[in-house]
Design a protein around this motif. Sequence first.
Motif, PDB file in Angstrom:
ATOM      1  N   UNK A   6       0.833  -1.206   0.000  1.00 31.52           N
ATOM      2  CA  UNK A   6       0.000   0.000   0.000  1.00 31.52           C
ATOM      3  C   UNK A   6       0.868   1.257   0.000  1.00 31.52           C
ATOM      4  N   UNK A   7       1.928   1.253   0.796  1.00 30.35           N
ATOM      5  CA  UNK A   7       2.829   2.413   0.862  1.00 30.35           C
ATOM      6  C   UNK A   7       3.501   2.646  -0.485  1.00 30.35           C
ATOM      7  N   UNK A   8       3.903   1.579  -1.135  1.00 23.40           N
ATOM      8  CA  UNK A   8       4.520   1.707  -2.463  1.00 23.40           C
ATOM      9  C   UNK A   8       3.514   2.271  -3.452  1.00 23.40           C
ATOM     10  N   UNK A   9       2.284   1.802  -3.388  1.00 27.42           N
ATOM     11  CA  UNK A   9       1.252   2.286  -4.304  1.00 27.42           C
ATOM     12  C   UNK A   9       0.942   3.763  -4.060  1.00 27.42           C
ATOM     13  N   UNK A  10       0.904   4.177  -2.796  1.00 25.98           N
ATOM     14  CA  UNK A  10       0.667   5.591  -2.482  1.00 25.98           C
ATOM     15  C   UNK A  10       1.776   6.450  -3.071  1.00 25.98           C
ATOM     16  N   UNK A  11       3.026   6.034  -2.907  1.00 25.47           N
ATOM     17  CA  UNK A  11       4.153   6.789  -3.485  1.00 25.47           C
ATOM     18  C   UNK A  11       4.084   6.783  -5.004  1.00 25.47           C
ATOM     19  N   UNK A  12       3.730   5.651  -5.577  1.00 30.35           N
ATOM     20  CA  UNK A  12       3.628   5.566  -7.038  1.00 30.35           C
ATOM     21  C   UNK A  12       2.531   6.495  -7.544  1.00 30.35           C
ATOM     22  N   UNK A  13       1.413   6.543  -6.855  1.00 27.64           N
ATOM     23  CA  UNK A  13       0.333   7.449  -7.251  1.00 27.64           C
ATOM     24  C   UNK A  13       0.786   8.905  -7.122  1.00 27.64           C
ATOM     25  N   UNK A  14       1.508   9.208  -6.059  1.00 29.63           N
ATOM     26  CA  UNK A  14       2.054  10.561  -5.909  1.00 29.63           C
ATOM     27  C   UNK A  14       2.982  10.915  -7.052  1.00 29.63           C
ATOM     28  N   UNK A  15       3.815   9.966  -7.430  1.00 27.40           N
ATOM     29  CA  UNK A  15       4.740  10.199  -8.549  1.00 27.40           C
ATOM     30  C   UNK A  15       3.964  10.416  -9.844  1.00 27.40           C
ATOM     31  N   UNK A  16       2.929   9.619 -10.093  1.00 18.30           N
ATOM     32  CA  UNK A  16       2.131   9.789 -11.317  1.00 18.30           C
ATOM     33  C   UNK A  16       1.449  11.155 -11.336  1.00 18.30           C
ATOM     34  N   UNK A  17       0.996  11.611 -10.170  1.00 20.25           N
ATOM     35  CA  UNK A  17       0.361  12.929 -10.082  1.00 20.25           C
ATOM     36  C   UNK A  17       1.378  14.028 -10.358  1.00 20.25           C
ATOM     37  N   UNK A  18       2.560  13.900  -9.779  1.00 17.25           N
ATOM     38  CA  UNK A  18       3.625  14.879 -10.032  1.00 17.25           C
ATOM     39  C   UNK A  18       4.000  14.894 -11.512  1.00 17.25           C
ATOM     40  N   UNK A  19       4.105  13.720 -12.125  1.00 16.84           N
ATOM     41  CA  UNK A  19       4.431  13.638 -13.553  1.00 16.84           C
ATOM     42  C   UNK A  19       3.342  14.283 -14.399  1.00 16.84           C
TER      43      UNK A  19
END
Length: 149
Positions: A6-19
């Motif tokens: 879940x923590x990895x997915x939250x960070x990945x979603x944050x990265x996708x939003x930043x991108x």
Amino acid sequence: MGIKDDAVEVRAQGWRTLAALHGLIEGELERSLQAESKLSVVEYTVLDALSRQDGWHMRMQQLARATALSPSATTRLVNRLEDRGLLTRILCDDDRRGIYTELTSSGISLLTEARPVHDATLERALDQAQAVPELAPLVDALPRLHAPA
């Protein structure tokens, strides 16, 4: 999915939003700068980075870091800008292997012309992003990134 997943997915979603925010802003800047000043975003970034230096020059490796480009891509970019008369290279007096890159008067003039286009486009792009619920928190966070502690 476990907590770690879940923590990895939250960070990945944050990265996708930043991108997504980066892509929106860069696309708008690219269109405006090309149309108004015949500069790409990365070319503008080079001229802007050089203008912010004491003495108006940087070593090539510093410029590569400032533009997030590889050394070879930086060299190609500097070659193009030098061919356009916007910057020049100077050998370092202390280290003959060291090369500085410096704005020319034409580079300063073009940057002066392009800066208001860049700034107005950035403001418009951030306003557009602010209207997208997923991007608004990132836009809100931007002023705090360099705020005094």
